[in-house]
Design an enzyme around this catalytic site. Structure first.
Site, PDB file in Angstrom:
ATOM      1  N   PHE A 117       0.856  -1.181   0.000  1.00 31.27           N
ATOM      2  CA  PHE A 117       0.000   0.000   0.000  1.00 31.27           C
ATOM      3  C   PHE A 117       0.896   1.236   0.000  1.00 31.27           C
ATOM      4  O   PHE A 117       2.056   1.179   0.418  1.00 31.27           O
ATOM      5  CB  PHE A 117      -0.891   0.013   1.250  1.00 31.27           C
ATOM      6  CG  PHE A 117      -2.354   0.086   0.939  1.00 31.27           C
ATOM      7  CD1 PHE A 117      -3.036  -1.013   0.461  1.00 31.27           C
ATOM      8  CD2 PHE A 117      -3.064   1.276   1.111  1.00 31.27           C
ATOM      9  CE1 PHE A 117      -4.395  -0.939   0.167  1.00 31.27           C
ATOM     10  CE2 PHE A 117      -4.415   1.354   0.819  1.00 31.27           C
ATOM     11  CZ  PHE A 117      -5.085   0.246   0.350  1.00 31.27           C
ATOM     12  N   GLN A 237      -7.337  15.053   3.327  1.00 29.20           N
ATOM     13  CA  GLN A 237      -6.723  14.226   2.292  1.00 29.20           C
ATOM     14  C   GLN A 237      -7.582  14.117   1.035  1.00 29.20           C
ATOM     15  O   GLN A 237      -8.779  13.834   1.124  1.00 29.20           O
ATOM     16  CB  GLN A 237      -6.484  12.827   2.841  1.00 29.20           C
ATOM     17  CG  GLN A 237      -5.889  11.865   1.812  1.00 29.20           C
ATOM     18  CD  GLN A 237      -5.380  10.606   2.468  1.00 29.20           C
ATOM     19  OE1 GLN A 237      -6.127   9.677   2.720  1.00 29.20           O
ATOM     20  NE2 GLN A 237      -4.107  10.590   2.795  1.00 29.20           N
ATOM     21  N   HIS A 239      -7.828  11.741  -2.035  1.00 33.30           N
ATOM     22  CA  HIS A 239      -7.367  10.444  -2.524  1.00 33.30           C
ATOM     23  C   HIS A 239      -7.149  10.547  -4.031  1.00 33.30           C
ATOM     24  O   HIS A 239      -7.989  11.111  -4.730  1.00 33.30           O
ATOM     25  CB  HIS A 239      -8.427   9.380  -2.201  1.00 33.30           C
ATOM     26  CG  HIS A 239      -7.940   7.976  -2.379  1.00 33.30           C
ATOM     27  ND1 HIS A 239      -7.666   7.433  -3.609  1.00 33.30           N
ATOM     28  CD2 HIS A 239      -7.674   7.006  -1.473  1.00 33.30           C
ATOM     29  CE1 HIS A 239      -7.259   6.172  -3.449  1.00 33.30           C
ATOM     30  NE2 HIS A 239      -7.250   5.896  -2.163  1.00 33.30           N
ATOM     31  N   LEU A 249     -14.613   6.050  -4.511  1.00 35.33           N
ATOM     32  CA  LEU A 249     -13.247   5.594  -4.260  1.00 35.33           C
ATOM     33  C   LEU A 249     -12.867   4.376  -5.099  1.00 35.33           C
ATOM     34  O   LEU A 249     -13.608   3.407  -5.174  1.00 35.33           O
ATOM     35  CB  LEU A 249     -13.126   5.249  -2.773  1.00 35.33           C
ATOM     36  CG  LEU A 249     -11.771   4.744  -2.304  1.00 35.33           C
ATOM     37  CD1 LEU A 249     -10.730   5.847  -2.402  1.00 35.33           C
ATOM     38  CD2 LEU A 249     -11.870   4.246  -0.868  1.00 35.33           C
ATOM     39  N   GLU A 252      -6.470   2.200  -3.359  1.00 32.41           N
ATOM     40  CA  GLU A 252      -5.040   2.153  -3.615  1.00 32.41           C
ATOM     41  C   GLU A 252      -4.566   0.716  -3.855  1.00 32.41           C
ATOM     42  O   GLU A 252      -3.508   0.491  -4.432  1.00 32.41           O
ATOM     43  CB  GLU A 252      -4.373   2.687  -2.343  1.00 32.41           C
ATOM     44  CG  GLU A 252      -3.044   3.291  -2.475  1.00 32.41           C
ATOM     45  CD  GLU A 252      -2.768   4.118  -1.216  1.00 32.41           C
ATOM     46  OE1 GLU A 252      -3.511   5.095  -0.978  1.00 32.41           O
ATOM     47  OE2 GLU A 252      -1.841   3.778  -0.479  1.00 32.41           O
ATOM     48  N   ARG A 283      -0.461   9.452  -0.589  1.00 28.80           N
ATOM     49  CA  ARG A 283      -1.597   9.969  -1.362  1.00 28.80           C
ATOM     50  C   ARG A 283      -1.470  11.440  -1.735  1.00 28.80           C
ATOM     51  O   ARG A 283      -1.846  11.842  -2.833  1.00 28.80           O
ATOM     52  CB  ARG A 283      -2.884   9.749  -0.561  1.00 28.80           C
ATOM     53  CG  ARG A 283      -3.266   8.297  -0.528  1.00 28.80           C
ATOM     54  CD  ARG A 283      -4.472   8.044   0.345  1.00 28.80           C
ATOM     55  NE  ARG A 283      -4.777   6.622   0.346  1.00 28.80           N
ATOM     56  CZ  ARG A 283      -5.655   6.049   1.159  1.00 28.80           C
ATOM     57  NH1 ARG A 283      -6.312   6.786   2.049  1.00 28.80           N
ATOM     58  NH2 ARG A 283      -5.878   4.746   1.092  1.00 28.80           N
ATOM     59  N   HIS A 370     -11.380  12.906   0.649  1.00 29.50           N
ATOM     60  CA  HIS A 370     -11.456  11.552   1.193  1.00 29.50           C
ATOM     61  C   HIS A 370     -11.419  11.467   2.707  1.00 29.50           C
ATOM     62  O   HIS A 370     -12.208  10.736   3.301  1.00 29.50           O
ATOM     63  CB  HIS A 370     -10.306  10.738   0.597  1.00 29.50           C
ATOM     64  CG  HIS A 370     -10.322   9.281   0.964  1.00 29.50           C
ATOM     65  ND1 HIS A 370     -11.399   8.474   0.695  1.00 29.50           N
ATOM     66  CD2 HIS A 370      -9.401   8.501   1.563  1.00 29.50           C
ATOM     67  CE1 HIS A 370     -11.138   7.248   1.128  1.00 29.50           C
ATOM     68  NE2 HIS A 370      -9.946   7.239   1.669  1.00 29.50           N
ATOM     69  N   ARG A 412      -2.538  11.245   6.001  1.00 24.74           N
ATOM     70  CA  ARG A 412      -2.700   9.886   6.505  1.00 24.74           C
ATOM     71  C   ARG A 412      -2.198   8.870   5.496  1.00 24.74           C
ATOM     72  O   ARG A 412      -2.431   9.012   4.300  1.00 24.74           O
ATOM     73  CB  ARG A 412      -4.178   9.614   6.798  1.00 24.74           C
ATOM     74  CG  ARG A 412      -4.459   8.186   7.206  1.00 24.74           C
ATOM     75  CD  ARG A 412      -5.881   7.959   7.643  1.00 24.74           C
ATOM     76  NE  ARG A 412      -6.857   8.023   6.568  1.00 24.74           N
ATOM     77  CZ  ARG A 412      -7.031   7.079   5.630  1.00 24.74           C
ATOM     78  NH1 ARG A 412      -6.267   6.003   5.607  1.00 24.74           N
ATOM     79  NH2 ARG A 412      -7.967   7.230   4.722  1.00 24.74           N
ATOM     80  N   LEU A 418      -8.332   2.630   9.348  1.00 24.20           N
ATOM     81  CA  LEU A 418      -8.920   1.463  10.023  1.00 24.20           C
ATOM     82  C   LEU A 418      -8.123   1.119  11.275  1.00 24.20           C
ATOM     83  O   LEU A 418      -8.687   0.728  12.299  1.00 24.20           O
ATOM     84  CB  LEU A 418      -9.014   0.283   9.054  1.00 24.20           C
ATOM     85  CG  LEU A 418      -9.977   0.509   7.868  1.00 24.20           C
ATOM     86  CD1 LEU A 418      -9.911  -0.650   6.874  1.00 24.20           C
ATOM     87  CD2 LEU A 418     -11.407   0.714   8.333  1.00 24.20           C
TER      88      LEU A 418
END
Lengths: 598, 236
Positions: A117, A237, A239, A249, A252, A283, A370, A412, A418
């Site tokens: 990621f 942010q 995205h 969305l 990623e 991002r 996002h 972030r 999460l």
């Protein structure tokens, strides 16, 4: 007739953070969750690509590397004690979710599957590391479902479709909240010793957004009106990969599985902006690169979008160029079928909304609003901090996207939302329950309902010259244009002025025409626009004052990070139309600031 | 393009019975039906009530009848309907509270009745890490993990319409998700619940549920697998 309920702990919001808090608080305190949606509708369910934790199931990894990557991702604005705590806790948090029944995807030897990621690296080689623990491209859905299932098992008490309008304070501590029961239109008072806000983000402020309609920043707006500051609101942010025009969305993980971004000339342009990790840069870095490409006329057909290409022939060609290998050392090569099995929902979205099959055609994408890095300031235990001296407001907690610990700083990392909601939801729940066993139940002030009634009455009694939907569109356009990926002083000043005007027009002109009580969604939507406008103003003013570029806050007139002046968190207070700012230091423990290069 | 947009309205404080309202709208073929509802509520009639949140088919808020079929309003585009008239009605089989908002309590009660959570009494793995599950074991119940509890399936089922005590397809889907999870130990209990009069035997294999599911879950097949497990006592 107003109903009054009494609990030890009240949790506002039924998404991932709220449900984690509920599961933990209810172990020792009488707890209820108040949610404006059925909890299974919460926006946690829209998270796709995974939850980061250094399990090391496929290759070497360690929480220390996760910590450093998060600090670097935050552009050194994240508090390092909190980040270290979160990344260390992340490993057990993922095992706990598995214990609860979360159906993670699995490796051939039966362990939790992990994928690369953006911004997550092996700190020795600098190469992408497989750290994101996932369940196909439905990780958030599985987390939300699993936590909701556990709450059912636990017989957690829910008040579904109740909108919390106000926080009641008494004698310097929390005393409860006021909520509107949507089915009846009645106000309820919930008295409690501790209140946890877990109300999510406010991405509906922007025109192109990945966020749900529900993401109207209610918790942050409610606490702002009660004199509690909002922290780091200038950091929001964008995205990189939202579906063109719709903003939906595209995870990623598409790039984690080998997809790349290309411009109108078919060029893999991220090579020029992030030579080491290319399409898997952080991002903010990727979103800015996309804007620069489009500005220089290399958007697709000269337009405001680019292509995300995950066709197997493209993936395999790039994997060969990059020398990418499988965990067993074999060259990384994929088939269309394998890609589809990793991102089935993305394929479904593309077919439904674009009529595009991602295995045979590239996806048109643009940066989409996002995630709020900023929010209600808290410490490691979710306790709300009300000033630069870190004074705690007794009994008040926040967790998840509405909170700012701060672990995300100026930007972030993917998967860390999460991690944040699971780790800090849990600790907020535990500490709120601990506090509730010690604290007395404060008496209610005589006018506990007054402020809620005032707010609703204003919406019923405006002169009717304005439409909520039209004001919403105007706000979203201003914010996307002037408080978006790139910012300038001039644009921010103009945005502040326009948002002030919109707030005035809102206060005077909105008149809800539905006079009914049952499911008066017009009234609720109108109230939520007030929240969005408040947060838009705080965001624009905080951004105007920060004369540097850091993470997601990119000032064209101040293109460099300025640690000497700006290595500090913004605190913003809102009173009527005025915003007061103050600043508090960043906690730096192990990683002194350095240049951020991907 | 121009379309006629019809919505079945019911305002409990005003109306004795439901009636259709209709608007002529200028829309794009790529607009979602949800966008049309927002257009009406935003600019023509603020009292129009419906639920929505994510707007891309993952939260399950906006299931409704669209041109006679249960769909999510955010997952159907105008061009998919291939018609100049779009008619929207609330889900059948659940009490209408206002316009397109129905009472979801019976639906969630049925869901809760099948114990939709992992039942596992063994101690955690000794090394403190995850339980092992092979990709094949994980795949066995993958399809039913996708459920978003939107109620499109249950409210398309004639057996549910005729008897609201039937737990309905969505509850069985969520039972299936655990019955066939290799980590779960509650299958016998759930199969007993689903073997009762309110359980799987009310299903007449009409396939409405499968057609209605916005997540493409093979619901009728999942129900058949639960029936077979009850009959054979085997989870294969």
């Amino acid at each position: 007739m107003t109903q009054t309920h009494i609990f030890d702990v009240i949790i506002v919001g039924g998404g991932g953070a709220g449900l984690m808090a509920a599961l933990n608080a209810s172990k020792s305190a009488k707890t209820a969750v108040i949610s404006k949606l059925y909890p299974s509708r919460s926006h946690t369910g829209a998270a796709q690509g995974g939850i980061g934790a250094a399990l090391g199931n496929l290759e070497e990894d360690q929480p220390e590397w996760h910590t450093y990557d998060t600090v670097k991702g935050s552009d050194w604005l994240g508090d390092q004690d909190a980040i270290e705590f979160m990344c260390a806790e992340a490993v057990q948090a993922v095992y706990d979710l598995e214990q609860m029944g979360l159906p993670f995807s699995r490796t051939p030897d039966g362990r939790i599957a992990q994928r690369p990621f953006g911004g997550h690296t092996n700190n020795l080689t600098g190469k992408p590391v497989r750290r994101s623990c996932y369940a196909a491209d439905r990780t958030g859905h599985m987390i939300l479902q699993t936590l909701y299932q556990q709450c059912i098992k636990n017989e957690t008490q829910f008040f579904d479709e109740f909108e919390v309008l106000d926080l009641i304070l008494a004698e310097g501590a929390v005393a409860g909240v006021v909520a509107l029961e949507m089915a009846t239109g009645e106000l309820h008072i919930f008295r409690a010793r501790a209140i946890i806000f877990a109300t999510g983000g406010y991405g509906r402020v922007w025109e192109i957004t990945s966020n749900a309609y529900a993401y109207t920043g209610d918790g942050v707006a409610v606490t702002l009106r009660r004199g509690i500051p909002a922290q780091d609101m200038e950091f929001f942010q964008f995205h990189p990969t939202g579906i063109h025009k719709l903003g939906i969305l595209i995870t990623e993980a598409v790039r984690g599985e080998g997809g790349i971004l290309i411009n109108d000339q078919g060029e893999r342009f991220m090579q020029r902006y992030a030579p080491h990790v290319r399409d898997l840069a952080s991002r903010d870095v990727v979103s800015r690169a996309m804007y620069l490409e489009m500005r220089e006329g290399r958007g697709i057909k000269g337009g405001r979008y680019l292509y995300l290409d995950v066709r197997p022939e493209t993936v395999n060609r790039c994997a060969e160029e990059d020398g990418r290998t499988r965990p067993d050392g074999q060259p990384y090569r994929v088939t269309g079928e394998e890609i589809l099995s990793k991102i089935p929902d993305i394929a479904d979205f593309c077919r439904t909304y674009l009529g595009v099959d991602p295995i045979t055609q590239p996806m048109p994408v643009q940066p989409t609003a996002h995630y709020a890095m900023g929010g209600i300031p808290t410490d490691l235990y979710g306790r709300v901090i009300v000033d630069a001296e870190k004074r705690v407001l007794p009994g008040l907690y926040a967790a998840g996207e509405c909170a700012c610990v701060s672990v995300h700083g100026a930007n972030r990392l993917g998967t860390n939302s999460l991690v944040d909601l699971v780790v800090f939801g849990k600790h907020a729940g535990l500490d709120a329950a601990r506090y509730a066993t010690e604290a007395a139940l404060p008496e209610l002030p005589a006018d506990a309902l007054e402020f809620s009634r005032q707010q609703l009455d204003q919406l019923r009694n405006g002169d009717g010259s304005e439409q909520v939907a039209a004001l919403t569109h105007e706000m979203q356009a201003v914010m996307f244009e002037d408080v978006g990926v790139f910012r300038t002083r001039q644009g921010l000043e103009s945005a502040v002025e326009k948002i002030r005007q919109l707030r005035q027009r809102y206060a005077q002109g909105v008149r809800v025409k539905d006079t009914g009580k049952v499911f008066n969604t017009e009234l609720v939507n109108a109230w939520e626009l007030g929240n969005l406008l408040d947060l838009a103003l705080v965001t624009a003013v905080s951004a105007r004052e920060r004369s540097e570029s850091r993470g997601a806050h990119a000032r064209e007139d101040f293109p460099e990070r300025d640690d000497a002046r700006w290595m500090k968190h913004t605190l913003a207070w809102l009173k009527d139309d005025e915003i007061r700012l103050d600043y508090k230091p960043v906690t730096i423990t192990r990683f002194p600031p350095k240049e951020r290069v991907y | 393009m121009k379309i006629t947009f019809k919505v079945l309205r019911f305002h409990p404080e005003r109306d004795e019975k439901p009636h259709f309202d209709s608007w002529d709208l200028e829309v794009e073929p790529t607009d979602r039906v949800l966008d049309l509802l927002e257009q009406v509520r935003g600019f023509y009639d603020g009292s129009l009530a419906f639920r929505r949140s994510c707007a891309h088919g993952v939260c399950g808020s906006d299931a409704m009848r669209i041109n006679g079929r249960n769909r999510l309003a955010c997952k159907v585009l105008v061009r998919d309907l291939d018609s100049n008239t779009i008619t929207v009605e609330p889900l059948l089989g659940l009490r209408v509270l206002k316009d397109l908002i129905v009472d979801m309590d019976p639906f969630f009660k049925a869901y809760r009745s099948v114990k939709p959570y992992l039942i596992h009494t063994s101690p955690p793995v000794a090394d403190g890490r995850e339980r092992l599950q092979s990709p094949e074991q994980r795949e066995r119940f993958d399809d039913t993990t996708k459920c978003i509890l939107c109620a499109a399936c249950t409210t398309s089922c004639p057996a549910y319409w005729s008897n609201g005590d039937y737990v309905g397809p969505a509850a069985i889907v969520n039972a299936h998700r655990f019955i066939f999870d290799s980590r779960d130990q509650g299958a016998a209990e759930r199969l007993r619940i689903l073997n009762e009069q309110t359980g799987v035997w009310r299903c007449r294999t009409v396939f409405n549920c499968t057609e209605a599911c916005p997540r493409d879950i093979k619901i009728t097949q999942a129900i058949a697998e639960v029936k077979r497990a009850i009959l054979t006592g085997k989870l294969d």
